[in-house]
Write an enzyme that holds these catalytic residues in place. Structure first.
Site, PDB file in Angstrom:
ATOM      1  N   ASP A   1       0.834  -1.202   0.000  1.00 49.80           N
ATOM      2  CA  ASP A   1       0.000   0.000   0.000  1.00 49.80           C
ATOM      3  C   ASP A   1       0.872   1.257   0.000  1.00 49.80           C
ATOM      4  OD1 ASP A   1      -2.184  -1.667   0.207  1.00 49.80           O
ATOM      5  OD2 ASP A   1      -2.341  -1.448   2.382  1.00 49.80           O
TER       6      ASP A   1
HETATM    7  N1  URA Z   1      -1.360  -5.996   3.698  1.00 44.30           N
HETATM    8  C1  URA Z   1      -1.805  -4.723   3.782  1.00 44.30           C
HETATM    9  O1  URA Z   1      -2.815  -4.453   4.407  1.00 44.30           O
HETATM   10  N2  URA Z   1      -1.093  -3.766   3.163  1.00 44.30           N
HETATM   11  C2  URA Z   1       0.042  -3.999   2.494  1.00 44.30           C
HETATM   12  O2  URA Z   1       0.655  -3.069   1.967  1.00 44.30           O
HETATM   13  C3  URA Z   1       0.497  -5.327   2.412  1.00 44.30           C
HETATM   14  C4  URA Z   1      -0.226  -6.315   3.023  1.00 44.30           C
END
Ligand code: URA
Length: 229
Positions: A100
């Protein structure tokens, strides 16, 4: 053997046309012989120089990036910088899976689609480990619930995940799939809200000795180990 113009285009020297012109001008040499023909076939052991500077070319590249917050795991974006801006240019690079925008940590960037498929395919059960901080209070049997699989908002049941509780605010979790916001959503279902997330491991590859925002190339041993079944 690979064509000289293809190499120069992939390394970002310009379009096929620009590169052809560059070569015709005589600034490219191979094994110290000026080459003016851009469809010259280059062998692996050949030393290519552009304006007297040696350039390195491998068909496939594999970068390990310590991703900072604020960079998008995508190949292009108009709103945010992308992770590709943090590694040397090559055509057709892409991140292997996504972190993310606000997640930090280990991200592999490559131009090798087959390699990426081996890592991403959930059938291959590749472990991804995350360190997280959270607000709220996790339910007492959070560890067991993770191992059973968590019902995520009645959309799907997560695969068994290994949760390690470090203290009331921090933990680690190992997952083997990469569903959208998976870690954040698991922690949410367990009573917490992730406030910081960092990927620290993919299979045997551990994020260490690399500053945030920096990258290094993977070694061939690391690549082989990531591909090992
Ligand atoms: N899980 C999440 O919630 N965000 C990420 O960036 C990776 C795994």
């Amino acid at each position: 053997m690979i064509r000289l113009d293809k190499i120069l285009v992939e390394l970002g020297y310009g379009s096929r046309k620009t590169v052809k012109e560059l070569v015709r001008k005589g600034i490219v040499s191979i094994n110290d012989q000026t080459i003016k023909n851009s469809d010259y076939k280059v062998a692996e052991k050949d030393v290519i120089k552009v304006a007297e500077k040696i350039i390195k070319y491998n068909q496939f590249v594999y970068y390990l990036l310590n991703k900072p917050k604020g960079y998008l795991s995508a190949t292009e974006s108009i709103n945010y910088p992308t992770v590709l801006e943090l590694v040397p240019y090559r055509s057709n690079l892409f991140p292997v899976g996504r972190l993310d925008l606000d997640t930090e940590g280990l991200l592999i960037i490559t131009n090798d689609g087959r390699f990426a498929h081996e890592i991403i395919n959930p059938k291959h059960n590749v472990e991804k480990e995350y360190y997280f901080k959270h607000s709220g209070k996790l339910i007492p049997n959070a560890k067991e619930k993770c191992l059973e699989g968590i019902n995520i908002n009645n959309e799907y049941i997560s695969r068994p995940a290994k949760l390690e509780i470090l203290n009331a605010e921090e933990g680690k979790i190992i997952i083997t799939e990469g569903k959208y916001h998976e870690v954040k959503r698991i922690i949410h279902e367990l009573g917490g809200e992730v406030t910081y997330l960092k990927r620290i491991r993919i299979k045997d590859l551990i994020l260490k000795d690399i500053e945030i925002g920096k990258y290094r190339e993977l070694t061939s041993e690391e690549i082989q180990s990531l591909l090992k079944k």
